[in-house]
Write a protein that holds these residues in place. Structure first.
Motif, PDB file in Angstrom:
ATOM      1  N   ALA A 151       0.849  -1.183   0.000  1.00  0.00           N
ATOM      2  CA  ALA A 151       0.000   0.000   0.000  1.00  0.00           C
ATOM      3  C   ALA A 151       0.887   1.236   0.000  1.00  0.00           C
ATOM      4  N   GLU A 152       0.380   2.324  -0.579  1.00  0.00           N
ATOM      5  CA  GLU A 152       1.177   3.538  -0.696  1.00  0.00           C
ATOM      6  C   GLU A 152       0.380   4.765  -0.281  1.00  0.00           C
ATOM      7  N   MET A 153       1.106   5.769   0.169  1.00  0.00           N
ATOM      8  CA  MET A 153       0.554   7.109   0.344  1.00  0.00           C
ATOM      9  C   MET A 153       1.439   8.050  -0.450  1.00  0.00           C
ATOM     10  N   ILE A 154       0.811   8.861  -1.294  1.00  0.00           N
ATOM     11  CA  ILE A 154       1.536   9.820  -2.113  1.00  0.00           C
ATOM     12  C   ILE A 154       1.029  11.215  -1.774  1.00  0.00           C
ATOM     13  N   ILE A 155       1.936  12.114  -1.455  1.00  0.00           N
ATOM     14  CA  ILE A 155       1.602  13.512  -1.218  1.00  0.00           C
ATOM     15  C   ILE A 155       2.360  14.325  -2.264  1.00  0.00           C
ATOM     16  N   ASP A 156       1.646  15.071  -3.068  1.00  0.00           N
ATOM     17  CA  ASP A 156       2.265  15.827  -4.158  1.00  0.00           C
ATOM     18  C   ASP A 156       1.726  17.251  -4.114  1.00  0.00           C
ATOM     19  N   THR A 157       2.586  18.226  -3.846  1.00  0.00           N
ATOM     20  CA  THR A 157       2.143  19.613  -3.728  1.00  0.00           C
ATOM     21  C   THR A 157       2.892  20.485  -4.728  1.00  0.00           C
ATOM     22  N   GLU A 158       2.255  21.585  -5.092  1.00  0.00           N
ATOM     23  CA  GLU A 158       2.854  22.482  -6.078  1.00  0.00           C
ATOM     24  C   GLU A 158       2.264  23.885  -5.913  1.00  0.00           C
ATOM     25  N   VAL A 159       3.130  24.875  -5.945  1.00  0.00           N
ATOM     26  CA  VAL A 159       2.673  26.262  -5.988  1.00  0.00           C
ATOM     27  C   VAL A 159       2.595  26.674  -7.452  1.00  0.00           C
ATOM     28  N   LEU A 160       1.406  27.072  -7.893  1.00  0.00           N
ATOM     29  CA  LEU A 160       1.202  27.506  -9.266  1.00  0.00           C
ATOM     30  C   LEU A 160       1.383  29.016  -9.304  1.00  0.00           C
ATOM     31  N   ARG A 161       2.614  29.434  -9.544  1.00  0.00           N
ATOM     32  CA  ARG A 161       2.979  30.849  -9.424  1.00  0.00           C
ATOM     33  C   ARG A 161       2.147  31.730 -10.357  1.00  0.00           C
ATOM     34  N   SER A 162       1.944  31.279 -11.581  1.00  0.00           N
ATOM     35  CA  SER A 162       1.236  32.106 -12.559  1.00  0.00           C
ATOM     36  C   SER A 162      -0.230  32.306 -12.186  1.00  0.00           C
ATOM     37  N   GLN A 163      -0.778  31.372 -11.401  1.00  0.00           N
ATOM     38  CA  GLN A 163      -2.185  31.453 -11.030  1.00  0.00           C
ATOM     39  C   GLN A 163      -2.392  31.856  -9.568  1.00  0.00           C
ATOM     40  N   GLU A 164      -1.283  32.032  -8.835  1.00  0.00           N
ATOM     41  CA  GLU A 164      -1.372  32.355  -7.416  1.00  0.00           C
ATOM     42  C   GLU A 164      -2.243  31.328  -6.678  1.00  0.00           C
ATOM     43  N   ARG A 165      -1.999  30.062  -6.962  1.00  0.00           N
ATOM     44  CA  ARG A 165      -2.742  28.980  -6.324  1.00  0.00           C
ATOM     45  C   ARG A 165      -1.778  27.914  -5.836  1.00  0.00           C
ATOM     46  N   THR A 166      -2.244  27.067  -4.933  1.00  0.00           N
ATOM     47  CA  THR A 166      -1.483  25.914  -4.453  1.00  0.00           C
ATOM     48  C   THR A 166      -2.287  24.656  -4.712  1.00  0.00           C
ATOM     49  N   ARG A 167      -1.622  23.660  -5.305  1.00  0.00           N
ATOM     50  CA  ARG A 167      -2.277  22.366  -5.551  1.00  0.00           C
ATOM     51  C   ARG A 167      -1.795  21.375  -4.506  1.00  0.00           C
ATOM     52  N   ILE A 168      -2.728  20.618  -3.939  1.00  0.00           N
ATOM     53  CA  ILE A 168      -2.409  19.571  -2.963  1.00  0.00           C
ATOM     54  C   ILE A 168      -3.064  18.276  -3.436  1.00  0.00           C
ATOM     55  N   THR A 169      -2.261  17.280  -3.731  1.00  0.00           N
ATOM     56  CA  THR A 169      -2.793  15.980  -4.127  1.00  0.00           C
ATOM     57  C   THR A 169      -2.365  14.937  -3.097  1.00  0.00           C
ATOM     58  N   VAL A 170      -3.332  14.185  -2.595  1.00  0.00           N
ATOM     59  CA  VAL A 170      -3.055  13.096  -1.662  1.00  0.00           C
ATOM     60  C   VAL A 170      -3.688  11.829  -2.221  1.00  0.00           C
ATOM     61  N   VAL A 171      -2.923  10.762  -2.270  1.00  0.00           N
ATOM     62  CA  VAL A 171      -3.412   9.476  -2.767  1.00  0.00           C
ATOM     63  C   VAL A 171      -3.125   8.403  -1.733  1.00  0.00           C
ATOM     64  N   LEU A 172      -4.147   7.643  -1.378  1.00  0.00           N
ATOM     65  CA  LEU A 172      -3.987   6.428  -0.575  1.00  0.00           C
ATOM     66  C   LEU A 172      -4.361   5.264  -1.478  1.00  0.00           C
ATOM     67  N   ILE A 173      -3.517   4.251  -1.561  1.00  0.00           N
ATOM     68  CA  ILE A 173      -3.823   3.125  -2.445  1.00  0.00           C
ATOM     69  C   ILE A 173      -3.294   1.815  -1.876  1.00  0.00           C
ATOM     70  N   ASP A 174      -4.173   0.815  -1.831  1.00  0.00           N
ATOM     71  CA  ASP A 174      -3.785  -0.551  -1.482  1.00  0.00           C
ATOM     72  C   ASP A 174      -3.399  -1.226  -2.790  1.00  0.00           C
ATOM     73  N   THR A 175      -2.095  -1.309  -3.042  1.00  0.00           N
ATOM     74  CA  THR A 175      -1.635  -1.833  -4.323  1.00  0.00           C
ATOM     75  C   THR A 175      -1.921  -3.324  -4.466  1.00  0.00           C
ATOM     76  N   ASP A 176      -1.971  -4.051  -3.352  1.00  0.00           N
ATOM     77  CA  ASP A 176      -2.325  -5.477  -3.428  1.00  0.00           C
ATOM     78  C   ASP A 176      -3.757  -5.662  -3.914  1.00  0.00           C
TER      79      ASP A 176
END
Length: 202
Positions: free
Chosen positions: A145-170
């Motif tokens: 199983a995995e947890m993925i946290i992926d964040t990014e500041v979108l400078r051109s849009q003055e926004r922040t993206r937050i992606t969180v994924v929980l996955i049971d790979t089995d």
């Protein structure tokens, strides 16, 4: 909808697990846990349910439940993926906040909520050394199983993206294998039916 996307966004979305912080299968994300049924998840967060079927034979391959929320502070998209029997094996959440956030502080909030210590967990933080506006962390303690946290500041849009994924790979792999086996069985049956009277001597 309230302003939870702005001030209390992560506090609402991320709830610390009761035990075994390293095992993402025990994590509680907005009241959703791996292994919950479609009905259980829908009772917690609502959303639109779609049954995924094989295009050729029509058997059920899995299910998906999705939710989109939007207000003046940002947008949030939630996708829960289920196996053919209707058990959740993946939770995807992507949020856009209408302001730039400090990604290091943001990660600390997430780690604190789950009781994770990136220095000891089997995970690695990956920063964009050129801009420091991208940060990603993947945790896979059991190779199941995995947890993925992926964040990014979108400078051109003055926004922040937050992606969180929980996955049971089995669970995901087992579902894919079962669907493939079912397809091959039905395909073999179809081929046999097409042969008809092969081998019959008249």
């Amino acid at each position: 909808m309230t302003r939870w996307l702005a001030g209390t966004l992560l506090a609402v979305l991320l709830v610390a697990p009761a035990a075994h912080a390293a095992d993402v299968r025990s994590f509680d994300f907005r009241g959703i846990k791996i292994g919950m049924s479609v009905e259980e998840v829908k009772a917690v967060v609502g959303g639109d349910h779609i049954t995924k079927t094989d295009t050729k034979y029509g058997f059920v391959k899995g299910h998906e439940l999705s939710i989109k929320e939007e207000d003046e502070s940002g947008t949030s998209n939630l996708l829960v993926v289920f196996d053919a029997s209707g058990k959740a094996y993946q939770v995807n959440s992507t949020q856009y906040i209408n302001e730039r956030r400090n990604l290091r502080r943001l990660f600390n909030v997430i780690f604190d909520k789950y009781g994770l210590d990136p220095a000891t967990e089997k995970g690695k933080i990956i920063d964009d050394a050129s801009t420091r506006e991208n940060r990603k962390w993947v945790q896979d303690a059991c190779a199941c199983a995995e947890m993925i946290i992926d964040t990014e500041v979108l400078r051109s849009q003055e926004r922040t993206r937050i992606t969180v994924v929980l996955i049971d790979t089995d669970m995901r792999d087992d579902n894919e294998k079962a669907n493939r086996t079912k397809y091959l069985d039905l395909e073999a049956q179809r081929v046999q039916e097409l042969k008809g009277g092969e081998g019959v001597k008249l």
